[in-house]
Motif scaffolding. Structure first.
Motif, PDB file in Angstrom:
ATOM      1  N   ALA A   1      -0.106  11.929  15.550  1.00 29.98           N
ATOM      2  CA  ALA A   1      -0.589  10.575  15.279  1.00 29.98           C
ATOM      3  C   ALA A   1      -1.101  10.520  13.844  1.00 29.98           C
ATOM      4  CB  ALA A   1      -1.694  10.187  16.258  1.00 29.98           C
ATOM      5  N   TRP A   2      -1.547   9.339  13.440  1.00 30.58           N
ATOM      6  CA  TRP A   2      -2.107   9.116  12.111  1.00 30.58           C
ATOM      7  C   TRP A   2      -3.583   8.786  12.253  1.00 30.58           C
ATOM      8  CZ3 TRP A   2       0.636   9.079   7.379  1.00 30.58           C
ATOM      9  CH2 TRP A   2       2.020   9.295   7.507  1.00 30.58           C
TER      10      TRP A   2
ATOM     11  N   ARG B   1      -7.792   6.562  14.822  1.00 27.35           N
ATOM     12  CA  ARG B   1      -6.459   6.964  15.273  1.00 27.35           C
ATOM     13  C   ARG B   1      -5.510   5.776  15.256  1.00 27.35           C
ATOM     14  NH1 ARG B   1      -4.379  11.294  18.338  1.00 27.35           N
ATOM     15  NH2 ARG B   1      -2.557  10.744  19.615  1.00 27.35           N
ATOM     16  N   LEU B   2      -4.330   5.982  14.687  1.00 28.42           N
ATOM     17  CA  LEU B   2      -3.297   4.957  14.601  1.00 28.42           C
ATOM     18  C   LEU B   2      -2.031   5.480  15.256  1.00 28.42           C
ATOM     19  CD1 LEU B   2      -3.987   4.309  10.849  1.00 28.42           C
ATOM     20  CD2 LEU B   2      -4.389   2.586  12.617  1.00 28.42           C
ATOM     21  N   ALA B   3      -1.300   4.612  15.905  1.00 31.04           N
ATOM     22  CA  ALA B   3      -0.075   5.049  16.570  1.00 31.04           C
ATOM     23  C   ALA B   3       0.950   5.537  15.551  1.00 31.04           C
ATOM     24  CB  ALA B   3       0.496   3.913  17.406  1.00 31.04           C
ATOM     25  N   ASP B   4       1.107   4.788  14.461  1.00 29.19           N
ATOM     26  CA  ASP B   4       2.072   5.130  13.417  1.00 29.19           C
ATOM     27  C   ASP B   4       1.797   4.245  12.208  1.00 29.19           C
ATOM     28  OD1 ASP B   4       3.008   2.612  14.187  1.00 29.19           O
ATOM     29  OD2 ASP B   4       4.757   3.413  15.241  1.00 29.19           O
TER      30      ASP B   4
ATOM     31  N   LEU C   1       0.844  -1.188   0.000  1.00 29.67           N
ATOM     32  CA  LEU C   1       0.000   0.000   0.000  1.00 29.67           C
ATOM     33  C   LEU C   1       0.880   1.239   0.000  1.00 29.67           C
ATOM     34  CD1 LEU C   1      -2.548  -1.126   2.726  1.00 29.67           C
ATOM     35  CD2 LEU C   1      -2.826  -1.270   0.243  1.00 29.67           C
ATOM     36  N   LEU C   2       0.523   2.211  -0.835  1.00 29.76           N
ATOM     37  CA  LEU C   2       1.254   3.460  -0.954  1.00 29.76           C
ATOM     38  C   LEU C   2       0.295   4.605  -0.663  1.00 29.76           C
ATOM     39  CD1 LEU C   2       3.692   5.187  -1.797  1.00 29.76           C
ATOM     40  CD2 LEU C   2       2.970   4.876  -4.184  1.00 29.76           C
ATOM     41  N   LEU C   3       0.582   5.390   0.368  1.00 28.96           N
ATOM     42  CA  LEU C   3      -0.276   6.499   0.749  1.00 28.96           C
ATOM     43  C   LEU C   3       0.147   7.780   0.038  1.00 28.96           C
ATOM     44  CD1 LEU C   3      -0.657   6.052   4.625  1.00 28.96           C
ATOM     45  CD2 LEU C   3      -2.170   5.228   2.809  1.00 28.96           C
ATOM     46  N   ASN C   4      -0.809   8.443  -0.579  1.00 26.63           N
ATOM     47  CA  ASN C   4      -0.581   9.747  -1.172  1.00 26.63           C
ATOM     48  C   ASN C   4      -1.292  10.807  -0.322  1.00 26.63           C
ATOM     49  OD1 ASN C   4       0.310  11.692  -2.965  1.00 26.63           O
ATOM     50  ND2 ASN C   4      -1.259  11.286  -4.508  1.00 26.63           N
ATOM     51  N   ARG C   5      -0.839  12.054  -0.438  1.00 24.90           N
ATOM     52  CA  ARG C   5      -1.385  13.181   0.332  1.00 24.90           C
ATOM     53  C   ARG C   5      -1.440  12.836   1.817  1.00 24.90           C
ATOM     54  NH1 ARG C   5      -6.132  14.815  -3.764  1.00 24.90           N
ATOM     55  NH2 ARG C   5      -7.346  14.837  -1.838  1.00 24.90           N
ATOM     56  N   ILE C   6      -0.286  12.430   2.329  1.00 20.64           N
ATOM     57  CA  ILE C   6      -0.218  11.933   3.705  1.00 20.64           C
ATOM     58  C   ILE C   6      -0.590  12.988   4.729  1.00 20.64           C
ATOM     59  CG2 ILE C   6       1.430  10.075   3.260  1.00 20.64           C
ATOM     60  CD1 ILE C   6       3.646  11.992   4.145  1.00 20.64           C
ATOM     61  N   GLU C   7      -0.463  14.267   4.357  1.00 19.76           N
ATOM     62  CA  GLU C   7      -0.805  15.311   5.330  1.00 19.76           C
ATOM     63  C   GLU C   7      -2.260  15.236   5.772  1.00 19.76           C
ATOM     64  OE1 GLU C   7      -1.556  17.005   1.225  1.00 19.76           O
ATOM     65  OE2 GLU C   7       0.009  15.806   2.193  1.00 19.76           O
TER      66      GLU C   7
ATOM     67  N   LEU D   1       8.934   9.813   8.463  1.00 19.93           N
ATOM     68  CA  LEU D   1       8.193   8.678   7.920  1.00 19.93           C
ATOM     69  C   LEU D   1       8.875   7.352   8.231  1.00 19.93           C
ATOM     70  CD1 LEU D   1       7.100  10.208   4.519  1.00 19.93           C
ATOM     71  CD2 LEU D   1       5.598   9.534   6.401  1.00 19.93           C
ATOM     72  N   ILE D   2      10.181   7.283   8.075  1.00 20.83           N
ATOM     73  CA  ILE D   2      10.888   6.049   8.413  1.00 20.83           C
ATOM     74  C   ILE D   2      10.750   5.755   9.902  1.00 20.83           C
ATOM     75  CG2 ILE D   2      13.149   4.939   8.524  1.00 20.83           C
ATOM     76  CD1 ILE D   2      11.926   5.071   5.708  1.00 20.83           C
ATOM     77  N   GLY D   3      10.848   6.785  10.725  1.00 24.97           N
ATOM     78  CA  GLY D   3      10.661   6.591  12.163  1.00 24.97           C
ATOM     79  C   GLY D   3       9.264   6.154  12.522  1.00 24.97           C
ATOM     80  N   SER D   4       8.293   6.505  11.678  1.00 23.18           N
ATOM     81  CA  SER D   4       6.908   6.116  11.911  1.00 23.18           C
ATOM     82  C   SER D   4       6.598   4.711  11.408  1.00 23.18           C
ATOM     83  CB  SER D   4       5.975   7.122  11.215  1.00 23.18           C
ATOM     84  OG  SER D   4       4.627   6.804  11.432  1.00 23.18           O
ATOM     85  N   GLY D   5       7.570   4.082  10.730  1.00 27.30           N
ATOM     86  CA  GLY D   5       7.349   2.715  10.274  1.00 27.30           C
ATOM     87  C   GLY D   5       7.049   2.566   8.801  1.00 27.30           C
ATOM     88  N   ALA D   6       7.315   3.597   7.989  1.00 28.23           N
ATOM     89  CA  ALA D   6       7.110   3.459   6.549  1.00 28.23           C
ATOM     90  C   ALA D   6       8.008   2.353   6.014  1.00 28.23           C
ATOM     91  CB  ALA D   6       7.402   4.767   5.832  1.00 28.23           C
ATOM     92  N   ALA D   7       7.424   1.416   5.278  1.00 25.94           N
ATOM     93  CA  ALA D   7       8.189   0.304   4.720  1.00 25.94           C
ATOM     94  C   ALA D   7       9.029   0.735   3.539  1.00 25.94           C
ATOM     95  CB  ALA D   7       7.245  -0.823   4.299  1.00 25.94           C
ATOM     96  N   PHE D   8       8.619   1.813   2.867  1.00 26.25           N
ATOM     97  CA  PHE D   8       9.362   2.367   1.739  1.00 26.25           C
ATOM     98  C   PHE D   8       8.889   3.797   1.515  1.00 26.25           C
ATOM     99  CE2 PHE D   8       5.564   0.308   0.169  1.00 26.25           C
ATOM    100  CZ  PHE D   8       5.051   1.156  -0.809  1.00 26.25           C
ATOM    101  N   LEU D   9       9.714   4.573   0.845  1.00 29.10           N
ATOM    102  CA  LEU D   9       9.365   5.931   0.443  1.00 29.10           C
ATOM    103  C   LEU D   9       9.321   5.990  -1.073  1.00 29.10           C
ATOM    104  CD1 LEU D   9      11.744   7.967   2.787  1.00 29.10           C
ATOM    105  CD2 LEU D   9       9.369   7.315   3.217  1.00 29.10           C
TER     106      LEU D   9
END
Length: 298
Positions: A76-77, A84-87, A63-69, A122-130
């Motif tokens: 939080a997310w 609400r998600l922790a990350d 899954l690839l998230l766009n417009r993450i803001e 994003l990497i600190g939040s657990g993004a698997a890839f950028l």
């Protein structure tokens, strides 16, 4: 040790993948990985399920998230129907898929801007890839993406996975050449984006195949993209697109967010998956992706 094929993994093993391990599992799957891009704040297509859950259920591996803001607030997310998600690691566990995020050079909101600071968050939040790319009309060039890639790679180190490239012209008309796209790998990207023949004017099979070959020669993976709203076309269009993608040699198959409700049409995800890997592997992904933990804890 044998590298696991991504298409064989269940939801827990998928959710745990990131960085080098994710890239190795994709390579081992030999061109049978489906990526679905979803606008983070998109209205749900199948309420009360969130769009990330729907495309995952229909066969998406990543899954690839766009417009993450749109999903980031108060440290939080939050997604429309997941709350609400922790990350992003929490989101990956909830949906059973690795989750990546788009970043862009240029004048975009800070959380989405392709800067070392945003990448670290994003990497600190657990993004698997950028994925460093550009939305339509932003005037982003391949050179802009190469500079952003190099800066982010230096900032985050060697392990996180970076994809980079253009799915369309993004408002900067320039030729997509083998050297221009492969330069993104030289700048530090692990994978480069290649618009599929039939999605962008002038990108022929021959031209796309040469770009893929150059990306592979540079040591990267090739991401074949459908990012010009054809992710909302009739599902039957996915058969020729998927077969041409296999022909030119892409490693990952991306379906963009301009289908329905800020995601690819779920039927398009399913049809494309069947086209590139058959019903057996598509049904395995759908079934293993929905399976809960086993007694052994997987």
């Amino acid at each position: 040790m044998t590298v696991p094929r991504l298409l064989d993994l269940d939801r827990a093993a998928l959710a745990a993948l990131s960085g080098r391990a994710l890239l190795a599992a994709v390579a081992a799957a030999e061109g049978r990985t489906v990526v679905a891009e979803v606008i983070a704040g998109g209205a749900p297509l199948a309420d009360p399920a969130d769009n990330v859950e729907v495309v995952a259920a229909m066969g998406a591996d990543l899954l690839l998230l766009n417009r993450i803001e749109e999903a980031m607030a108060d440290g939080a997310w939050r997604l429309p129907r997941l709350g609400r998600l922790a990350d992003l690691s929490d989101l990956a566990r909830r949906v059973g898929r690795p989750v990546g995020a788009n970043l862009e050079p240029g004048d975009v909101p800070d959380p989405r801007r392709a800067t070392p600071e945003a990448a670290r968050v994003l990497i600190g939040s657990g993004a698997a890839f950028l994925c460093l790319t550009a939305n339509p009309g932003t005037g982003t060039s391949l050179a802009d993406l190469a500079r952003a890639t190099a800066a982010i790679r230096e900032a985050i180190g060697p392990d996180p996975a970076i994809w980079a490239g253009k799915m369309h012209q993004a408002g900067a008309t320039e030729p997509l050449t083998p050297g221009g796209v492969a330069a993104l790998v030289d700048a530090g990207a692990d994978a480069a984006l290649v618009p599929l023949p039939g999605t962008v004017p002038g990108v022929t099979r021959e031209a796309a195949a040469e770009i893929v070959q150059a990306v592979h020669a540079a040591g990267g993976l090739a991401v074949g993209t459908v990012g010009t709203s054809q992710e909302g076309a009739h599902p039957a269009l996915m058969d020729p697109l998927g077969l041409v993608a296999k022909e030119i040699g892409v490693d990952l198959h991306h379906l963009g967010d301009a289908g329905l409700g800020g995601s690819p049409d779920p039927e398009v995800v399913y049809r494309y998956s069947v086209a590139i890997r058959g019903r057996r592997h598509t049904w395995r992904r759908m079934a293993l992706g929905a399976r809960g933990p086993t007694p052994e804890g997987r």
